[in-house]
Design a protein around this motif. Structure first.
Motif, PDB file in Angstrom:
ATOM      1  N   LEU A 185       6.656  34.575  39.324  1.00  0.00           N
ATOM      2  CA  LEU A 185       8.007  34.502  38.757  1.00  0.00           C
ATOM      3  C   LEU A 185       8.107  33.237  37.923  1.00  0.00           C
ATOM      4  O   LEU A 185       7.593  32.190  38.333  1.00  0.00           O
ATOM      5  N   LEU A 186       8.731  33.356  36.790  1.00  0.00           N
ATOM      6  CA  LEU A 186       9.035  32.155  36.019  1.00  0.00           C
ATOM      7  C   LEU A 186      10.548  31.964  36.073  1.00  0.00           C
ATOM      8  O   LEU A 186      11.296  32.846  35.633  1.00  0.00           O
ATOM      9  N   LEU A 187      10.963  30.838  36.641  1.00  0.00           N
ATOM     10  CA  LEU A 187      12.394  30.603  36.852  1.00  0.00           C
ATOM     11  C   LEU A 187      12.912  29.515  35.935  1.00  0.00           C
ATOM     12  O   LEU A 187      12.202  28.561  35.641  1.00  0.00           O
ATOM     13  N   LYS A 188      14.151  29.689  35.557  1.00  0.00           N
ATOM     14  CA  LYS A 188      14.842  28.639  34.813  1.00  0.00           C
ATOM     15  C   LYS A 188      15.929  28.084  35.742  1.00  0.00           C
ATOM     16  O   LYS A 188      16.803  28.837  36.192  1.00  0.00           O
ATOM     17  N   VAL A 189      15.819  26.803  36.036  1.00  0.00           N
ATOM     18  CA  VAL A 189      16.764  26.166  36.958  1.00  0.00           C
ATOM     19  C   VAL A 189      17.636  25.220  36.141  1.00  0.00           C
ATOM     20  O   VAL A 189      17.160  24.181  35.669  1.00  0.00           O
ATOM     21  N   ALA A 207      21.347  36.272  42.312  1.00  0.00           N
ATOM     22  CA  ALA A 207      22.708  36.176  42.825  1.00  0.00           C
ATOM     23  C   ALA A 207      23.185  34.720  42.940  1.00  0.00           C
ATOM     24  O   ALA A 207      24.335  34.466  43.279  1.00  0.00           O
ATOM     25  N   ARG A 208      22.301  33.764  42.648  1.00  0.00           N
ATOM     26  CA  ARG A 208      22.660  32.351  42.780  1.00  0.00           C
ATOM     27  C   ARG A 208      23.048  31.784  41.411  1.00  0.00           C
ATOM     28  O   ARG A 208      22.405  32.104  40.406  1.00  0.00           O
ATOM     29  N   PRO A 209      24.077  30.942  41.365  1.00  0.00           N
ATOM     30  CA  PRO A 209      24.468  30.356  40.073  1.00  0.00           C
ATOM     31  C   PRO A 209      23.419  29.353  39.574  1.00  0.00           C
ATOM     32  O   PRO A 209      22.772  28.675  40.382  1.00  0.00           O
ATOM     33  N   GLN A 221      23.739  22.851  37.866  1.00  0.00           N
ATOM     34  CA  GLN A 221      24.381  24.102  38.297  1.00  0.00           C
ATOM     35  C   GLN A 221      23.687  24.720  39.498  1.00  0.00           C
ATOM     36  O   GLN A 221      24.285  25.422  40.300  1.00  0.00           O
ATOM     37  N   ALA A 222      22.411  24.480  39.577  1.00  0.00           N
ATOM     38  CA  ALA A 222      21.607  25.100  40.623  1.00  0.00           C
ATOM     39  C   ALA A 222      21.244  24.040  41.665  1.00  0.00           C
ATOM     40  O   ALA A 222      21.472  22.841  41.448  1.00  0.00           O
ATOM     41  N   PRO A 223      20.691  24.456  42.795  1.00  0.00           N
ATOM     42  CA  PRO A 223      20.212  23.477  43.765  1.00  0.00           C
ATOM     43  C   PRO A 223      19.169  22.588  43.115  1.00  0.00           C
ATOM     44  O   PRO A 223      18.505  22.984  42.160  1.00  0.00           O
ATOM     45  N   GLU A 224      19.043  21.368  43.636  1.00  0.00           N
ATOM     46  CA  GLU A 224      17.994  20.484  43.119  1.00  0.00           C
ATOM     47  C   GLU A 224      16.647  21.164  43.307  1.00  0.00           C
ATOM     48  O   GLU A 224      16.443  21.911  44.263  1.00  0.00           O
TER      49      GLU A 224
END
Lengths: 282, 311
Positions: free
Chosen positions: B261-265, B247-249, B269-272
């Motif tokens: 989990l593998l996240l793409k930040v 739900a976060r941009p 656009q996203a928090p640091e």
């Protein structure tokens, strides 16, 4: 067409160079001479057995055993032994290559799946035919050499059929041709299992299991199987004996031919449909 | 890279039973280019290659080889493709020469001179009459490469081509592939799970993990100009974290496997990155691990060493 002929040549080269194909031919080349020499040198016991059964109705003069009759005895290998040799090769053409991984190298080339499958099928059927004719002609040749010709006596399900020496050769060739047709059914059955399996042992076991079970049902006098029996291909394994009868029971021969051809068409049609859609993951 | 690609892959998807093996694979390959297809064992490399060779049928998606679009393209285009799929499985009861004569013949090569030339190139001419069953793994690989290039294909597809080779053999194989691409203009797609192999050989890499493309581009770009950071999170509440992050941009959940989990930040656009753990703690999510995974080596090693993650 040129590509298909090349593929056919490739499949013949590959298959007939495989140890299991050579073993089949070697088995025939070794066993048949041994059996024929055995019949020629010690066939009195078989002959006495024949004569004992006939002596109540017939006056038997001279010898019943000759090269033609001995060939008929050898053709009884068509019930189980030859089918086993046929399954060894037919089961390997697709499943064996799937297991070793060579199927993917073949199918990742220019010839399409249908072309490759049809070439493999033709080779499997040709192997079955070659095996039957090798067995029959070897037996016939050795029989003539060791025991000479003579009238052909065939024990049928309901009596004895006698064919003159002149007619015997042609009828024996017809017996080989119809025997080969039955073995083509066996090859088609094994080929079908080979398309489903991914190792060469599974189709051999599956096909032999089907043959043994069907032979048992065909042979057992159980009335509840009466409806099924005419539809089993094993009930028509005796097609080669029918063409040796005098006169030939044409209606029975026709039915047997249709059953065998039906099995061959349906099994190979199914193989085609499955193989063209199958993921090759081995 | 300009011009029409030799190979163009679009949104390939494949499922084996319940397992999604490929999920939207897309890439392209140009003439003279060497593309390294990097991923752990079971990542989906071989399935992709098998689809490209029409050994396996995709559930959806398409690909184009030269002028033919698949599914439905003309089979004849495979006469312009050479392939070595998962080890060089050749006909063991036949000689090296017989193998090449048969396999080359299927691709339209009947010239004994060409067979001799290729056998000399891979250093097996003196062993041409020997049965392949007696060959070492390295010799088989070389013969496998020989059958793949015999008909001088425009596209060469090699699945783990250096498997079973000793270091000298691996170097020879690399040099051979490089010369094919540079001198003949052959487009080469090769898969490997060996990072060093890819670094040494590929002009460009595609990294695949669990059926997804997780990175794509020239190696130096991947190392230095990633527009995003990759982060691995391990938590007992990985599922809830994934829902919260979605739900976060600027945040994408690339993969989820049990507690990982593998996240793409996405940058900007996203928090640091440094703020993310605090945000997660503030939401009450327990974190067992939170680590950057955005170097190619890290990413690759993590995939190959992490058991379930690599499958």
């Amino acid at each position: 067409m040129k590509l298909w002929l090349f593929q056919l040549a490739v499949e013949f080269h590959k298959t007939f160079r495989k140890p299991r194909a050579i073993v089949g031919f070697l088995a025939v080349l070794v066993v048949i001479p041994v059996v024929m020499i055995g019949i020629a040198t010690g066939g009195e016991a078989i002959e006495k057995e024949f004569a004992r059964g006939l002596s109540e109705q017939f006056l038997v003069l001279g010898s019943l055993m000759n090269g033609n009759t001995a060939t008929i005895l050898v053709l009884n290998f068509l019930w189980v032994h030859v089918p086993l040799l046929v399954t060894l090769v037919a089961g390997d053409t697709v499943a064996g290559e799937a297991a070793t991984g060579t199927l993917r190298i073949t199918l990742s080339r220019r010839p399409g799946r249908g072309l490759v499958l049809s070439a493999k099928l033709v080779v499997s059927l040709c192997y079955a035919i070659a095996l039957v004719f090798l067995l029959g002609l070897l037996a016939l040749g050795l029989g003539q050499l060791l025991m000479g010709g003579g009238d052909l006596m065939v024990l049928t399900g309901y009596g004895i059929s006698m064919l003159g020496e002149q007619e015997a050769f042609g009828r024996l060739l017809l017996a080989l041709a119809t025997g080969a047709l039955a073995m083509m059914t066996v090859a088609s059955l094994t080929f079908f299992f080979g398309v489903l399996a991914e190792n060469s042992l599974t189709p051999v076991i599956a096909a032999m299991a089907v043959i043994v079970v069907c032979l048992a049902i065909s042979g057992l006098p159980i009335s509840s199987f009466d409806w099924l029996r005419p539809w089993l291909f094993t009930s028509h394994f005796d097609l080669w004996t029918l063409v040796l009868e005098n006169p030939v029971p044409m209606d029975l021969v026709r039915d047997s031919l249709l059953v065998h051809l039906g099995y061959i068409l349906v099994l190979n049609g199914l193989s085609w449909v499955i193989f063209l859609r199958k993921d090759i993951r081995t | 890279m300009s011009g029409t690609p030799i190979l163009e892959v679009d949104s390939l998807r494949k499922r084996y039973g319940r397992r999604q093996v490929l999920d939207g694979i897309r890439f392209e390959l140009h003439a003279g280019e060497i593309l390294g297809f990097l991923g752990a064992n079971g990542a989906g490399k071989s399935t992709t290659i098998r689809i490209l060779l029409s050994l396996v049928f995709p559930d959806s998606g398409s690909f184009r080889i030269l002028d033919q679009h698949f599914p439905g393209g003309k089979r004849s285009v495979y006469g312009r493709v050479g392939a070595l799929v998962e080890g060089a499985e050749l006909f063991e009861h036949l000689s090296a020469w017989e193998n090449l004569r048969m396999l080359g013949g299927m691709q339209g090569v009947r010239d004994p001179g060409r067979l001799e030339e290729v056998l000399r190139w891979v250093g097996l001419y003196d062993r041409r009459k020997d049965k392949v069953g007696g060959f070492s793994q390295g010799m088989r690989q070389r013969l496998g490469l020989a059958q793949a290039i015999l008909h001088q294909p425009e596209l060469l597809i090699l699945d783990e081509p250096t498997t079973g080779l000793d270091p000298a053999g691996m170097r020879e194989m690399r040099e051979g592939i490089r010369s094919l691409a540079k001198e003949s203009g052959m487009a080469v797609l090769f898969s490997s799970h060996i990072l060093r192999e890819v670094e040494l050989l590929a002009d460009r890499v595609q990294i695949i993990n669990l059926g997804h493309m997780v990175a794509e581009g020239r190696l130096e770009d991947l190392f230095e100009h990633l527009p995003y950071r990759l982060v691995e999170v391990r938590s007992a509440r990985a599922g809830e974290i994934a829902d919260w992050l979605r739900a976060r941009p600027g945040l994408e959940v690339l993969n989820r496997q049990e507690e990982r989990l593998l996240l793409k930040v996405h940058r900007g656009q996203a928090p640091e990155l440094a703020e993310l753990p605090q945000l997660l703690f503030r939401e009450g999510f327990p974190l067992a691990e939170f680590r950057a995974a955005d170097s190619l080596e890290d990413l690759f090693l993590d995939r190959t060493e992490s058991g379930e993650m690599g499958r």
